[in-house]
Design an enzyme around this catalytic site. Structure first.
Site, short mmCIF file in Angstrom:
data_model
loop_
_atom_site.label_atom_id
_atom_site.label_comp_id
_atom_site.label_asym_id
_atom_site.label_seq_id
_atom_site.Cartn_x
_atom_site.Cartn_y
_atom_site.Cartn_z
N HIS A 280 20.78 -1.55 -44.21
CA HIS A 280 21.99 -1.55 -45.02
C HIS A 280 21.93 -0.52 -46.14
O HIS A 280 20.86 -0.03 -46.51
CB HIS A 280 22.26 -2.94 -45.61
CG HIS A 280 21.20 -3.43 -46.56
ND1 HIS A 280 19.95 -3.82 -46.17
CD2 HIS A 280 21.24 -3.61 -47.90
CE1 HIS A 280 19.25 -4.21 -47.21
NE2 HIS A 280 20.00 -4.09 -48.28
N HIS B 237 18.14 1.53 -46.40
CA HIS B 237 16.85 0.89 -46.24
C HIS B 237 16.99 -0.31 -45.33
O HIS B 237 18.07 -0.62 -44.84
CB HIS B 237 16.26 0.48 -47.60
CG HIS B 237 17.12 -0.43 -48.40
ND1 HIS B 237 18.26 -0.01 -49.07
CD2 HIS B 237 17.04 -1.76 -48.65
CE1 HIS B 237 18.82 -1.03 -49.70
NE2 HIS B 237 18.11 -2.11 -49.45
N HIS C 257 22.32 -12.82 -39.91
CA HIS C 257 21.49 -12.95 -41.10
C HIS C 257 22.40 -12.99 -42.32
O HIS C 257 23.24 -12.11 -42.49
CB HIS C 257 20.56 -11.74 -41.16
CG HIS C 257 19.51 -11.81 -42.23
ND1 HIS C 257 19.80 -11.64 -43.56
CD2 HIS C 257 18.18 -12.01 -42.15
CE1 HIS C 257 18.68 -11.74 -44.26
NE2 HIS C 257 17.69 -11.97 -43.43
N TYR D 55 6.11 -9.98 -46.94
CA TYR D 55 7.57 -10.04 -46.84
C TYR D 55 7.94 -9.75 -45.39
O TYR D 55 7.36 -8.86 -44.75
CB TYR D 55 8.20 -9.04 -47.79
CG TYR D 55 9.71 -9.00 -47.74
CD1 TYR D 55 10.46 -10.15 -47.94
CD2 TYR D 55 10.39 -7.82 -47.48
CE1 TYR D 55 11.84 -10.13 -47.90
CE2 TYR D 55 11.77 -7.78 -47.43
CZ TYR D 55 12.49 -8.94 -47.64
OH TYR D 55 13.86 -8.91 -47.59
N HIS E 217 15.10 0.45 -54.33
CA HIS E 217 16.13 1.03 -53.49
C HIS E 217 17.40 1.08 -54.32
O HIS E 217 18.11 0.08 -54.47
CB HIS E 217 16.34 0.21 -52.22
CG HIS E 217 15.10 0.06 -51.39
ND1 HIS E 217 14.80 -1.09 -50.68
CD2 HIS E 217 14.07 0.92 -51.17
CE1 HIS E 217 13.65 -0.93 -50.04
NE2 HIS E 217 13.18 0.28 -50.33
N GLU F 127 18.36 -2.39 -56.04
CA GLU F 127 17.43 -3.48 -55.79
C GLU F 127 15.99 -3.07 -56.14
O GLU F 127 15.46 -2.11 -55.58
CB GLU F 127 17.46 -3.88 -54.30
CG GLU F 127 18.84 -4.26 -53.79
CD GLU F 127 18.86 -4.42 -52.29
OE1 GLU F 127 17.83 -4.14 -51.64
OE2 GLU F 127 19.90 -4.83 -51.74
#
Length: 446
Positions: free
Chosen positions: A344, A383, A301, A359, A377, A350
């Site tokens: 991560h 998260h 990803h 989402y 976050h 963010e």
């Protein structure tokens, strides 16, 4: 929308015209002959207009970063009475002082703002969730939400503290700016440069959305590096308005946001009286669905930075004061890959919002991540996908998959986002957000 409102929206749309290209040198005149030729400020500007320069950067910044436009207007901006301070409502500005804000390491999520209790225009409907930096030092950013049910009437707003990136989630907006008209629907973003005056009129009964107030360097398109010459947001898809002016006498309230406070003055004319202009400092509207997504076609990803639409550079190359990132419709084809965003912890902070649909890393529905809501976050908070998403994605058949029913975005910033006390005390702050990661079972066997 009522039939009369639909007809009004159609008429407005027919009067809109745009010129394309982000950061380009544009020019436009609402009356033929209003633009001077050969000189920016001739001894006598055409048609009895006043010449005025609007600077978005210091005069001596490098040419590739310099932003300025020349405006030819009925009256100069200097022709106004004194401003007096007025109440700021739920609008807040960094630096947050005393008990006005909280530095919270926890994962946080909010439901959408509640409906306004009375007539509320865009300015009155601004509600600050948090931010960082110092508007007086031109560093950092703020996250605001808005919810309005009436148009701004006989009222104009400008923000001397920063540029405004407006992200509609519900209801269309007509933005009447000094440069002309912009129409922004859900799925669009509108960029209003620092200090530009504008009025917000609603195209539907109500309007709701998000605002990033960027105190730092103006937003620009990110460098493409190894991607090459094409991809991500194409400059031609950013639409600047063509000149449209108001030659209007009578009282107009002009509200100026300056160093965190609102100041008001009553003009005897409309300040949206620019008949012609040229330059590279302009408002824009951009359709997020035109974003050219670049992703993996083999495995793994890609990092979310690959989805950056606009960036506000800082003094450290590659470390943005704020990035605007969009998760637009796209294909997923990675082999042997966990396709939702991975777990991560990040040095960047963010704030994520949802414009429509769902989402791919969060469960929707009541108490979940819904359009109009948002999550925060902060830096180094762990998260990633919730348990339901993890279980589903871990067992999914890895065939080509089109994500086309969601449109999410992120304001990403180098500093922690301090949340306002009103955000931490809000009824729409979700309690127990941490629970979405509970039940992630141990699978390890030595």
């Amino acid at each position: 929308m009522s039939s009369s409102a639909t007809e009004q929206a159609r008429k407005i749309a027919e009067g809109l015209a745009y010129t394309s290209g982000f950061g380009n040198e544009h020019s436009s005149e609402a009356v033929p002959g209003a633009l001077p030729t050969g000189r920016n400020s001739p001894q006598r500007a055409p048609l009895g207009l006043y010449a005025e320069q609007l600077s978005g950067t210091a005069f001596t910044e490098p040419r590739h970063r310099n932003r300025r436009s020349w405006l030819y207007r009925v009256r100069p901006s200097a022709a106004h009475p004194a401003f007096t301070r007025v109440a700021s409502g739920a609008l807040r500005t960094a630096p947050f002082e005393g008990d006005e804000a909280v530095a919270d390491p926890n994962r946080l999520r909010w439901d959408p703002l509640s409906e306004p209790t009375g007539p509320t225009d865009f300015l009155a409907g601004l509600w600050t969730l948090g931010g960082n930096g110092d508007a007086r030092q031109r560093t950092g950013m703020a996250v605001h939400l808005y919810h309005a049910n009436t148009s701004m009437t006989d009222r104009v707003f400008s923000d001397a503290d920063g540029e405004l990136l407006i992200v509609p989630e519900r209801g269309g907006l007509l933005l009447r700016t000094e440069f002309g008209l912009l129409r922004a629907e859900p799925g669009h973003v509108a960029l209003i440069p620092r200090g530009v005056r504008f009025r917000v009129e609603l195209l539907d009964d109500t309007a709701r959305g998000y605002v990033c107030e960027n105190y730092g360097q103006p937003f620009t398109l990110p460098d493409l590096g190894p991607i090459g010459a094409n991809g991500l947001a194409n400059p031609r898809d950013f639409l600047a308005p063509t000149a449209a002016y108001e030659d209007r006498e009578g009282p107009v309230e002009v509200v100026n946001k300056y160093c965190g406070q609102l100041w008001s003055a009553t003009y005897d004319h409309s300040p949206l009286d620019v008949v012609a202009w040229h330059g590279n400092l302009t408002p824009y509207v951009y359709d997020l669905r035109r974003f050219n997504v670049i992703g993996s076609i083999s495995y793994d990803h890609p990092d979310p930075s690959i989805f950056t639409v606009l960036t506000s550079p800082s003094d450290t190359p590659g470390l943005a004061g704020v990035d605007f990132v969009v998760f637009a419709p796209r294909w997923l084809v990675g082999e042997d890959t966990f396709r939702p965003p991975y777990f991560h912890r990040n040095v960047m902070s963010e704030y994520m919002g949802l414009i429509e649909g769902a989402y791919d890393a969060k469960s929707a529905g009541p108490g979940g991540f819904v359009p109009g809501g948002g999550s925060l976050h902060n830096m180094m908070s762990a998260h990633g996908p919730d348990r339901e998403t993890f279980d589903k994605a871990s067992a999914a058949e890895l065939v080509p998959q089109k994500l086309e029913h969601g449109l999410a975005f992120m304001f990403e910033t180098r500093w922690p986002v301090l949340t306002t006390t009103q955000a931490m005390a809000a009824d729409h702050l979700q309690q127990g957000y941490d629970d979405v990661w509970q039940g992630l079972e141990r699978h390890f066997r030595a």
